[in-house]
Design a protein around this motif. Structure first.
Motif, short mmCIF file in Angstrom:
data_model
loop_
_atom_site.label_atom_id
_atom_site.label_comp_id
_atom_site.label_asym_id
_atom_site.label_seq_id
_atom_site.Cartn_x
_atom_site.Cartn_y
_atom_site.Cartn_z
N GLU A 24 0.81 -1.21 0.00
CA GLU A 24 0.00 0.00 0.00
C GLU A 24 0.85 1.27 0.00
OE1 GLU A 24 -3.39 2.07 -0.41
OE2 GLU A 24 -3.28 -0.12 -0.31
N ASP A 25 1.95 1.27 0.75
CA ASP A 25 2.74 2.49 0.89
C ASP A 25 3.40 2.90 -0.43
OD1 ASP A 25 3.89 4.61 2.50
OD2 ASP A 25 5.80 3.58 2.23
N LEU A 26 4.07 1.94 -1.08
CA LEU A 26 4.75 2.26 -2.34
C LEU A 26 3.74 2.57 -3.44
CD1 LEU A 26 7.71 -0.28 -2.52
CD2 LEU A 26 7.69 2.07 -1.72
N TYR A 27 2.64 1.83 -3.47
CA TYR A 27 1.64 2.09 -4.50
C TYR A 27 1.07 3.50 -4.33
CZ TYR A 27 -2.67 1.99 -7.16
OH TYR A 27 -3.67 2.31 -8.03
N THR A 28 0.73 3.88 -3.11
CA THR A 28 0.16 5.21 -2.88
C THR A 28 1.16 6.30 -3.23
OG1 THR A 28 -1.24 4.33 -1.11
CG2 THR A 28 -0.89 6.71 -1.14
N SER A 29 2.45 6.05 -2.92
CA SER A 29 3.47 7.07 -3.17
C SER A 29 3.70 7.32 -4.65
CB SER A 29 4.80 6.65 -2.52
OG SER A 29 4.66 6.55 -1.13
N ALA A 205 13.71 3.85 2.27
CA ALA A 205 14.51 4.87 1.58
C ALA A 205 13.63 5.78 0.75
CB ALA A 205 15.56 4.19 0.69
N GLU A 206 12.60 5.23 0.16
CA GLU A 206 11.70 6.05 -0.66
C GLU A 206 10.95 7.07 0.20
OE1 GLU A 206 10.32 3.69 -4.52
OE2 GLU A 206 9.85 2.61 -2.69
N ARG A 207 10.50 6.65 1.38
CA ARG A 207 9.80 7.59 2.25
C ARG A 207 10.77 8.68 2.74
NH1 ARG A 207 5.40 9.79 2.28
NH2 ARG A 207 4.46 7.76 1.87
N ASP A 238 14.86 -1.08 2.28
CA ASP A 238 14.98 -0.85 0.82
C ASP A 238 16.00 0.24 0.50
OD1 ASP A 238 13.13 -2.80 0.09
OD2 ASP A 238 11.44 -1.44 0.33
N PHE A 239 17.16 0.15 1.13
CA PHE A 239 18.17 1.21 0.99
C PHE A 239 18.66 1.35 -0.45
CE2 PHE A 239 22.57 2.84 1.41
CZ PHE A 239 22.29 4.02 2.06
N GLN A 240 18.54 0.28 -1.25
CA GLN A 240 19.03 0.34 -2.62
C GLN A 240 18.29 1.38 -3.46
OE1 GLN A 240 17.40 -2.24 -1.34
NE2 GLN A 240 15.59 -2.60 -2.60
#
Length: 475
Positions: A24-29, A205-207, A238-240
């Motif tokens: 949900e988090d990555l999809y929403t972002s 990392a994305e957040r 997900d640091f990459q």
């Protein structure tokens, strides 16, 4: 531009697949605001409201988007991501959404209040992340493939008040679905339970990048920096995906401040620090200065325990679910991937049983899981990719892999590379031989058969080959 109704319906299913695979988090972002524009002549056209989203999706997700879209829309040639226009003029958000290394000048218009409010709400939510209540140390299945990672995480989580920080930073790396996020969540849960006085921050990392961009927009980077100064334990997943010179510099500052003041940092990524090609060398060196631990693919015994654990959880929710031991054993042997794939196989069998009101048998399991071991899309995987990943994994140069050298340190990686090329691409044996230094097709066939035989009896080699397959599939 008109899009057929059935295409729109299939596009909705693409969105559902993205949500399921990314979470949900990555999809929403990144995908919630993506819209289908057109689908014709072998090209899928989608739109997003900002240049930042367009650039991010094209850089990190276009291959996954293509693959998932083809599953619903059928094969097509390319995806074009465009920035949506409003009345023939780019939306204001396009101008406002600058790259992190190029903040807007002071004279630029301030973001609209609604944007600021949204940014503050998202940032506040991430400073107190909602952890998965099921991802604890008690529910983590320990096996030979993850024992060291589990022990290191427990050591950090159970450290006595005032005790010296022994593993700092602690770096966990593994392919997707092998338990990195589970262990990070478990550390956060344990600290919350036993050390509520310790301030824990858990971010992807994305957040981290999203929050930093929002801080730039609001011209409030000082508050962004201050939140890390108050942290006792920082968990980064997900640091990459950390990209951009300015982003990395900002993280490096926060990282150095925490480590130098002997506060704990735990980082999780898909690859070890040495293979984080997009990360600055100094940052990679600091990450390698702590404890680096990998999680391998689960062996057969661990897969059995994972399935048993997931099955017991299912039965607690629904006692009508009954799966015989021989079916669990069949799944453990058939699905040689990650814990996530094992759970997916179990869910598929359970759903098929309930929807069709059929007893779970070996025949049913074989039917339902017939595609679980399907070969990856050979047309997308190149022998050059295999050479690169195998060479990097075994620390063997490409020239050595292609050379006549017969040292075991070179021969084994070369044979594994040939095996992967045969299994993961559509290339013929003669073509593989030519790409591996002009060797005869019989040499390739010998290598393939030798590796096939060895992985049946050598669990360590089997795990290593499975890891390489995962790395090649991930690109």
């Amino acid at each position: 531009m008109t899009v057929l109704t059935d295409v729109k319906t299939r596009w909705d299913r693409v969105a559902q697949r993205l949500r399921a695979e990314l979470g949900e988090d990555l999809y929403t972002s990144w995908f919630a605001r993506m819209e289908l524009e057109d689908f014709e002549q072998g090209r899928l056209i989608v739109s997003v409201p900002t240049r930042f989203l367009k650039s991010w999706i094209e850089t990190h997700y276009v291959s996954k988007l293509h693959k998932i879209s083809e599953a619903e829309l059928g094969r097509f040639d390319s995806i074009h991501v465009r920035v949506r226009m409003r009345g023939g003029v780019p939306q204001r958000a396009v101008a406002d959404e600058q790259a992190p290394h190029a903040p807007q000048p002071a004279a630029a218009a301030q973001p609209q209040p609604s944007v600021i409010a949204q940014a503050q709400a998202v940032s506040a939510a991430e400073r107190g992340p909602q952890l998965d209540p099921h991802q604890t140390f008690e529910t983590f299945v320990v096996g030979s493939s993850n024992q060291l990672a589990h022990a290191a995480m427990c050591r950090v989580a159970d450290a006595a008040p005032g005790a010296a920080v022994t593993f700092n930073p602690l770096f966990i790396h593994a392919g997707s679905g092998l338990g990195k996020t589970h262990l990070l969540s478990a550390v956060a849960h344990r600290l919350k339970e036993k050390r509520p006085d310790r301030r824990v921050m858990f971010l992807t990392a994305e957040r981290f990048m999203i929050n930093f961009v929002m801080a730039l927009r609001q011209r409030d980077t000082l508050a962004f920096k201050d939140q890390f100064a108050a942290v006792d334990v920082l968990l980064i997943d997900d640091f990459q995906f950390l990209q951009g010179k300015t982003m990395q510099q900002e993280f490096c500052n926060a990282f150095n401040g925490l480590v130098d003041s002997r506060r704990q940092v735990i980082v999780a990524a898909d690859v070890p620090p040495a293979q984080l090609d997009s990360i600055d060398q100094r940052m990679r060196s600091r990450l390698m200065g702590g404890l680096v631990v990998d999680i391998e693919m689960p062996d057969l015994e661990t897969r059995r325990r994972i399935l048993q654990s997931r099955y017991e959880t299912m039965q607690k929710r629904d006692q009508t679910v009954v799966i015989p031991d021989e079916v669990l054993e069949f799944i453990a042997n058939r699905v040689t991937g990650t814990g996530r794939e094992l759970e997916g196989a179990l869910n598929r069998i359970t759903a098929y049983q309930q929807f069709n009101n059929a007893a779970v048998t070996l025949d049913l399991a074989s039917l339902v899981l017939r595609d679980m071991q399907a070969s990856p899309d050979g047309s997308r995987i190149k022998i050059d990719d295999i050479l690169k990943i195998v060479g990097r994994h075994f620390n063997v140069g490409r020239t050595d892999l292609l050379s006549p050298r017969r040292a075991r340190s070179v021969v084994v990686p070369r044979q594994i590379g040939m095996y992967l090329a045969k299994k993961m691409t559509a290339r013929s044996l003669p073509e593989i031989g030519r790409r591996f230094g002009g060797r005869d097709h019989s040499t390739v066939l010998h290598a393939v058969r030798k590796i096939e035989d060895q992985i049946k009896t050598d669990d360590k080699l089997a795990r290593e080959v499975a890891l390489l397959i995962r790395l090649v599939e991930q690109g």
